[in-house]
Design a protein around this motif. Structure first.
Motif, PDB file in Angstrom:
ATOM      1  N   ARG A  67      -3.335  14.802   5.482  1.00 17.94           N
ATOM      2  CA  ARG A  67      -2.682  15.416   4.157  1.00 17.94           C
ATOM      3  C   ARG A  67      -1.439  14.889   3.466  1.00 17.94           C
ATOM      4  NH1 ARG A  67      -4.253  20.204   2.889  1.00 17.94           N
ATOM      5  NH2 ARG A  67      -6.952  20.021   3.146  1.00 17.94           N
ATOM      6  N   CYS A  68      -1.716  14.373   2.805  1.00 10.22           N
ATOM      7  CA  CYS A  68      -0.528  13.988   1.305  1.00 10.22           C
ATOM      8  C   CYS A  68       0.694  15.192   1.148  1.00 10.22           C
ATOM      9  CB  CYS A  68      -0.532  12.513   0.974  1.00 10.22           C
ATOM     10  SG  CYS A  68       1.452  12.644  -0.190  1.00 10.22           S
ATOM     11  N   PHE A  69       2.330  14.928   1.227  1.00 10.79           N
ATOM     12  CA  PHE A  69       2.399  16.171   1.173  1.00 10.79           C
ATOM     13  C   PHE A  69       2.369  16.424  -0.536  1.00 10.79           C
ATOM     14  CE2 PHE A  69       4.616  17.142   5.714  1.00 10.79           C
ATOM     15  CZ  PHE A  69       4.308  18.231   5.435  1.00 10.79           C
ATOM     16  N   THR A  70       3.288  14.741  -1.102  1.00 13.68           N
ATOM     17  CA  THR A  70       2.839  14.751  -2.442  1.00 13.68           C
ATOM     18  C   THR A  70       2.030  14.167  -3.361  1.00 13.68           C
ATOM     19  OG1 THR A  70       4.949  13.599  -1.520  1.00 13.68           O
ATOM     20  CG2 THR A  70       4.460  12.575  -3.933  1.00 13.68           C
ATOM     21  N   CYS A  71       0.953  13.973  -2.881  1.00 13.29           N
ATOM     22  CA  CYS A  71       0.060  13.743  -3.664  1.00 13.29           C
ATOM     23  C   CYS A  71      -1.413  14.165  -2.753  1.00 13.29           C
ATOM     24  CB  CYS A  71       0.180  11.980  -4.303  1.00 13.29           C
ATOM     25  SG  CYS A  71      -1.002  11.247  -2.441  1.00 13.29           S
ATOM     26  N   ALA A  72      -1.052  15.143  -2.338  1.00 14.63           N
ATOM     27  CA  ALA A  72      -2.763  15.946  -1.805  1.00 14.63           C
ATOM     28  C   ALA A  72      -3.861  14.539  -0.926  1.00 14.63           C
ATOM     29  CB  ALA A  72      -3.393  16.656  -2.608  1.00 14.63           C
ATOM     30  N   HIS A  73      -3.751  13.207  -1.024  1.00 17.48           N
ATOM     31  CA  HIS A  73      -4.732  12.727  -0.992  1.00 17.48           C
ATOM     32  C   HIS A  73      -4.815  12.944   0.745  1.00 17.48           C
ATOM     33  CE1 HIS A  73      -7.158   9.259  -0.370  1.00 17.48           C
ATOM     34  NE2 HIS A  73      -5.867   8.557   0.194  1.00 17.48           N
ATOM     35  N   GLU A  74      -5.868  12.405   1.467  1.00 16.51           N
ATOM     36  CA  GLU A  74      -5.953  12.690   3.009  1.00 16.51           C
ATOM     37  C   GLU A  74      -6.727  11.527   3.234  1.00 16.51           C
ATOM     38  OE1 GLU A  74      -9.046  15.529   4.139  1.00 16.51           O
ATOM     39  OE2 GLU A  74      -7.995  17.572   3.130  1.00 16.51           O
ATOM     40  N   CYS A  83       1.448   8.172   2.906  1.00 18.71           N
ATOM     41  CA  CYS A  83       0.528   8.087   2.588  1.00 18.71           C
ATOM     42  C   CYS A  83      -0.016   6.463   2.113  1.00 18.71           C
ATOM     43  CB  CYS A  83       0.344   8.955   1.633  1.00 18.71           C
ATOM     44  SG  CYS A  83      -1.179   9.074   0.132  1.00 18.71           S
ATOM     45  N   CYS A  86       0.275   6.846  -2.465  1.00 15.01           N
ATOM     46  CA  CYS A  86       1.855   6.644  -2.928  1.00 15.01           C
ATOM     47  C   CYS A  86       2.926   6.562  -2.127  1.00 15.01           C
ATOM     48  CB  CYS A  86       1.573   8.391  -3.630  1.00 15.01           C
ATOM     49  SG  CYS A  86       2.838   9.538  -2.064  1.00 15.01           S
ATOM     50  N   GLY A  90       2.967  12.744   5.364  1.00 17.02           N
ATOM     51  CA  GLY A  90       1.789  13.137   5.446  1.00 17.02           C
ATOM     52  C   GLY A  90       1.644  13.872   7.109  1.00 17.02           C
ATOM     53  N   VAL A  93      -3.714  17.246   9.651  1.00 18.42           N
ATOM     54  CA  VAL A  93      -4.989  18.693   9.292  1.00 18.42           C
ATOM     55  C   VAL A  93      -5.920  18.880   9.907  1.00 18.42           C
ATOM     56  CG1 VAL A  93      -4.132  19.268   6.614  1.00 18.42           C
ATOM     57  CG2 VAL A  93      -5.919  17.224   7.204  1.00 18.42           C
TER      58      VAL A  93
END
Ligand SMILES: [Zn+2]
Length: 106
Positions: A67-74, A83, A86, A90, A93
């Motif tokens: 999971r990306c720290f910046t945009c929360a994309h998995e 990621c 972006c 990541g 998780v």
């Protein structure tokens, strides 16, 4: 060696499921930390004398879930993959299983 135990359990799981029928092909997925050469050697020694002795073995790479720290994309990838959305960093998780049986045929 760590890979030996993983290979042994994969061999015995398939040997049990095939009920002694010779197994022609097996596809395994290995996580990034697993050394494929060691695991293949371990597989061969674990399979010797079983119905998996002449099996053609192939490998895939098992992906971790990040999971990306910046945009929360998995996304699926290796530990340090950026990621895809972006380019950020990541965090893993859900780690892939170290060694998983993907498929096999008799
Ligand atoms: Zn992102």
């Amino acid at each position: 060696m760590h890979e030996a135990g993983l290979a042994r359990s994969a061999v015995s799981a398939i040997a049990e499921a095939s009920e002694g029928t010779p197994v022609r092909t097996v596809v395994l997925a290995a996580a990034a930390g697993v050394d494929i050469a060691s695991a293949t050697a371990a597989w061969q020694s674990a399979a010797a004398g079983t119905c998996l002795e002449n099996t053609h073995l192939s490998w895939q790479h098992a992906a971790d879930r990040l999971r990306c720290f910046t945009c929360a994309h998995e996304y699926d990838g290796a530990r340090l993959d950026p990621c895809p959305s972006c380019g950020g960093n990541g965090l893993v998780v859900a780690a892939a299983d170290e060694l998983a049986v993907v498929s096999w045929t008799t």
